[in-house]
Design a protein around this motif. Structure first.
Motif, PDB file in Angstrom:
ATOM      1  N   ALA A   1       0.962  -0.981   0.081  1.00 18.56           N
ATOM      2  CA  ALA A   1      -0.031   0.136   0.080  1.00 18.56           C
ATOM      3  C   ALA A   1       0.867   1.289   0.063  1.00 18.56           C
ATOM      4  O   ALA A   1       0.720   2.068  -0.430  1.00 18.56           O
ATOM      5  N   THR A   2       1.975   1.129   0.928  1.00 15.97           N
ATOM      6  CA  THR A   2       2.919   2.474   0.931  1.00 15.97           C
ATOM      7  C   THR A   2       3.508   2.674  -0.446  1.00 15.97           C
ATOM      8  O   THR A   2       3.699   3.953  -1.109  1.00 15.97           O
ATOM      9  N   VAL A   3       4.149   1.634  -1.128  1.00 19.46           N
ATOM     10  CA  VAL A   3       4.613   1.582  -2.459  1.00 19.46           C
ATOM     11  C   VAL A   3       3.811   2.236  -3.578  1.00 19.46           C
ATOM     12  O   VAL A   3       4.053   3.015  -4.410  1.00 19.46           O
ATOM     13  N   THR A   4       2.597   1.505  -3.531  1.00 23.11           N
ATOM     14  CA  THR A   4       1.481   2.156  -4.477  1.00 23.11           C
ATOM     15  C   THR A   4       1.366   3.554  -4.094  1.00 23.11           C
ATOM     16  O   THR A   4       0.977   4.497  -5.162  1.00 23.11           O
ATOM     17  N   LEU A   5       0.935   4.019  -2.920  1.00 21.88           N
ATOM     18  CA  LEU A   5       0.857   5.457  -2.711  1.00 21.88           C
ATOM     19  C   LEU A   5       2.045   6.379  -3.148  1.00 21.88           C
ATOM     20  O   LEU A   5       1.414   7.478  -3.871  1.00 21.88           O
ATOM     21  N   VAL A   6       3.018   5.875  -3.023  1.00 20.53           N
ATOM     22  CA  VAL A   6       4.336   6.983  -3.585  1.00 20.53           C
ATOM     23  C   VAL A   6       4.184   6.712  -4.991  1.00 20.53           C
ATOM     24  O   VAL A   6       4.509   7.809  -5.392  1.00 20.53           O
ATOM     25  N   PHE A   7       3.979   5.611  -5.633  1.00 14.44           N
ATOM     26  CA  PHE A   7       3.875   5.780  -7.075  1.00 14.44           C
ATOM     27  C   PHE A   7       2.799   6.483  -7.671  1.00 14.44           C
ATOM     28  O   PHE A   7       2.912   7.446  -8.463  1.00 14.44           O
ATOM     29  N   THR A   8       1.604   6.348  -6.973  1.00 16.87           N
ATOM     30  CA  THR A   8       0.391   7.197  -7.338  1.00 16.87           C
ATOM     31  C   THR A   8       0.746   8.559  -7.341  1.00 16.87           C
ATOM     32  O   THR A   8       0.361   9.126  -8.419  1.00 16.87           O
ATOM     33  N   TYR A   9       1.073   9.438  -6.106  1.00 15.24           N
ATOM     34  CA  TYR A   9       1.288  10.739  -5.999  1.00 15.24           C
ATOM     35  C   TYR A   9       2.514  11.105  -6.605  1.00 15.24           C
ATOM     36  O   TYR A   9       2.807  12.271  -7.108  1.00 15.24           O
TER      37      TYR A   9
ATOM     38  N   MET B   1       9.289 -14.206 -18.934  1.00 13.05           N
ATOM     39  CA  MET B   1       9.411 -14.076 -17.239  1.00 13.05           C
ATOM     40  C   MET B   1       8.166 -14.079 -16.573  1.00 13.05           C
ATOM     41  O   MET B   1       7.008 -13.703 -17.207  1.00 13.05           O
ATOM     42  N   ASN B   2       8.141 -14.389 -15.441  1.00 12.20           N
ATOM     43  CA  ASN B   2       6.822 -14.280 -14.562  1.00 12.20           C
ATOM     44  C   ASN B   2       7.198 -13.138 -13.492  1.00 12.20           C
ATOM     45  O   ASN B   2       7.820 -13.121 -12.794  1.00 12.20           O
ATOM     46  N   VAL B   3       5.995 -12.471 -13.594  1.00 12.45           N
ATOM     47  CA  VAL B   3       6.047 -11.166 -12.784  1.00 12.45           C
ATOM     48  C   VAL B   3       5.242 -11.617 -11.464  1.00 12.45           C
ATOM     49  O   VAL B   3       5.034 -10.547 -10.566  1.00 12.45           O
TER      50      VAL B   3
ATOM     51  N   LEU C   1      11.264  -5.347  -3.789  1.00 11.81           N
ATOM     52  CA  LEU C   1      10.989  -4.054  -4.086  1.00 11.81           C
ATOM     53  C   LEU C   1      10.805  -3.966  -5.684  1.00 11.81           C
ATOM     54  O   LEU C   1       9.817  -3.449  -6.457  1.00 11.81           O
ATOM     55  N   LYS C   2      11.685  -4.983  -6.101  1.00 17.12           N
ATOM     56  CA  LYS C   2      11.612  -5.031  -7.673  1.00 17.12           C
ATOM     57  C   LYS C   2      10.292  -5.814  -7.957  1.00 17.12           C
ATOM     58  O   LYS C   2       9.731  -5.306  -9.214  1.00 17.12           O
TER      59      LYS C   2
ATOM     60  N   LEU D   1       7.731  -5.524  -6.374  1.00 17.41           N
ATOM     61  CA  LEU D   1       6.627  -4.604  -6.194  1.00 17.41           C
ATOM     62  C   LEU D   1       5.986  -3.539  -7.217  1.00 17.41           C
ATOM     63  O   LEU D   1       5.033  -3.113  -7.107  1.00 17.41           O
ATOM     64  N   ILE D   2       6.926  -3.636  -8.160  1.00 17.82           N
ATOM     65  CA  ILE D   2       6.608  -2.406  -9.303  1.00 17.82           C
ATOM     66  C   ILE D   2       5.209  -2.691  -9.999  1.00 17.82           C
ATOM     67  O   ILE D   2       4.565  -1.889 -10.309  1.00 17.82           O
ATOM     68  N   VAL D   3       5.165  -4.174 -10.518  1.00 22.16           N
ATOM     69  CA  VAL D   3       4.056  -4.402 -11.406  1.00 22.16           C
ATOM     70  C   VAL D   3       2.971  -4.515 -10.284  1.00 22.16           C
ATOM     71  O   VAL D   3       1.843  -3.947 -10.851  1.00 22.16           O
ATOM     72  N   PRO D   4       2.798  -4.959  -9.403  1.00 25.73           N
ATOM     73  CA  PRO D   4       1.518  -4.896  -8.097  1.00 25.73           C
ATOM     74  C   PRO D   4       1.375  -3.288  -7.876  1.00 25.73           C
ATOM     75  O   PRO D   4       0.175  -2.976  -7.935  1.00 25.73           O
ATOM     76  N   ALA D   5       2.124  -2.406  -7.939  1.00 24.71           N
ATOM     77  CA  ALA D   5       1.876  -0.902  -7.623  1.00 24.71           C
ATOM     78  C   ALA D   5       1.380  -0.400  -8.705  1.00 24.71           C
ATOM     79  O   ALA D   5       0.619   0.566  -8.677  1.00 24.71           O
ATOM     80  N   LEU D   6       2.013  -1.057 -10.013  1.00 20.57           N
ATOM     81  CA  LEU D   6       1.441  -0.271 -11.141  1.00 20.57           C
ATOM     82  C   LEU D   6      -0.280  -0.562 -11.173  1.00 20.57           C
ATOM     83  O   LEU D   6      -0.834   0.176 -11.540  1.00 20.57           O
ATOM     84  N   VAL D   7      -0.333  -1.919 -11.154  1.00 22.11           N
ATOM     85  CA  VAL D   7      -1.572  -2.162 -11.172  1.00 22.11           C
ATOM     86  C   VAL D   7      -2.714  -1.602 -10.272  1.00 22.11           C
ATOM     87  O   VAL D   7      -3.792  -1.161 -10.619  1.00 22.11           O
ATOM     88  N   LEU D   8      -2.296  -1.729  -9.093  1.00 21.77           N
ATOM     89  CA  LEU D   8      -3.079  -1.056  -7.904  1.00 21.77           C
ATOM     90  C   LEU D   8      -3.316   0.440  -8.079  1.00 21.77           C
ATOM     91  O   LEU D   8      -4.433   1.047  -7.720  1.00 21.77           O
TER      92      LEU D   8
END
Length: 332
Positions: A109-117, A168-170, A192-193, A195-202
């Motif tokens: 959730a934190t990584v996704t928030l950082v990505f979003t904003y 490759m499998n994400v 962290l590597k 988490l990029i795809v889940p953060a992008l999706v969410l």
């Protein structure tokens, strides 16, 4: 400012108390209980279960006690001991069952928030300053696409493309060599590597929405009289934008952190099942199906606590960015 924070903190505590009661009521709403569910599983496997056996299970798990007494015992142990109760299914403390899963959910959730904003604010500012430019049109188109695509569908597309196109499998949260490895900087970087795809999706739909919010608010602010007056006094354009319209345009962005976090947490279980992430999603779903009330209630309370914490942080950030808010609270 201190008074404002204390007022918001008191509101947060009261909200958590109310949420805990609502949570307990919600997990009690489905008909039956874990004892009946457990007896049904035994019967399905060919073991005969009598009504006396079911009543004995209720006594063993404390399900024979009145609702309010069970709630008071549950919430008292949480407040005084940090004990969320015993999981009926796993016969372990709830916090031990949840373990790393709730930590992974919080990190995601934190990584996704950082990505979003981190993406939405600069892109939204650029779109407003360079209105009707090619970059503005591209951001607008991508924003509409991001709002239109469901997160689970994007997860499926990215999972398929990673296997078929990039070989490759994400999925998952760790590479095979780090799944059971002890914690180290290498394992953290590998997580962290992944988490990029889940953060992008969410975070895609939230990013698209916040881009439109920043752009619209900044377009309204940058041509107001106080900005024109500051520009007439010779204030450099970059400093003027940062000091006045951009600062005000960020108010609605910070005020949405709480419900943006809610959207991320609520969407995480489906994405976690698609991408095979070891977060709380599948565990939460199974606990609800099995009516493992203390496990489901503990997870629901913790996830609700993350949302309330996000709302508290958004209130504090909003007061830091806009002095009018904290001064208004003081005069009250």
């Amino acid at each position: 400012m201190i008074r404002f924070i204390l007022q918001r903190l008191a509101t947060t505590i009261v909200t958590l108390a109310l949420v805990s009661f609502v949570t307990f009521i919600i997990i009690e709403l489905p008909p039956g209980d874990y004892a009946e569910r457990y007896a049904f599983k035994l019967s399905a496997s060919g073991i005969k279960v009598t009504e006396a056996d079911i009543n004995a299970l209720r006594v063993r798990f404390g399900l024979d006690q009145p609702l309010m007494q069970r709630y008071w015992t549950w919430i008292t142990k949480i407040v005084t001991k940090g004990d969320f109760g015993l999981s009926f299914q796993y016969q372990k403390p709830v916090m031990e069952v949840i373990g790393e899963r709730i930590i992974f959910t919080a990190i995601l959730a934190t990584v996704t928030l950082v990505f979003t904003y981190g993406l939405a604010i600069p892109i939204g500012v650029y779109s407003a300053i360079r209105q009707y430019s090619i970059g503005d049109y591209i951001a607008t188109i991508l924003g509409y696409i991001g709002l239109a695509i469901p997160s689970f569908m994007l997860a499926l597309v990215m999972l398929y493309a990673s296997v078929k196109v990039f070989n490759m499998n994400v999925g998952g949260l760790f590479s095979p060599e780090f799944i059971d490895a002890p914690w180290s900087w290498a394992r953290v970087l590998d997580m962290l590597k992944h988490l990029i795809v889940p953060a992008l999706v969410l975070g895609l739909s939230g990013t698209a929405f916040q881009i439109r919010t920043v752009r619209a608010t900044l377009l309204d602010e940058k041509n107001l009289l106080y900005v024109t007056a500051a520009r007439a006094k010779g204030l450099p354009e970059g400093r003027l934008l940062l000091k006045y319209p951009i600062r005000v345009a960020l108010n609605p962005v910070f005020s949405t952190i709480g419900w943006e976090l809610t959207s991320i947490v609520s969407g995480a279980p489906i994405v976690a099942m698609v991408l095979n992430l070891p977060d709380t999603g599948p565990l939460f779903l199974n606990s609800l199906l099995d009516q493992d009330m203390y496990l489901a209630g503990g997870m629901l309370l913790l996830l609700s606590g993350l949302t309330i914490l996000g709302t508290f942080l958004s209130d504090v950030l909003l007061a830091v960015m806009d002095p009018r808010i904290r001064r208004g609270m003081v005069t009250q």
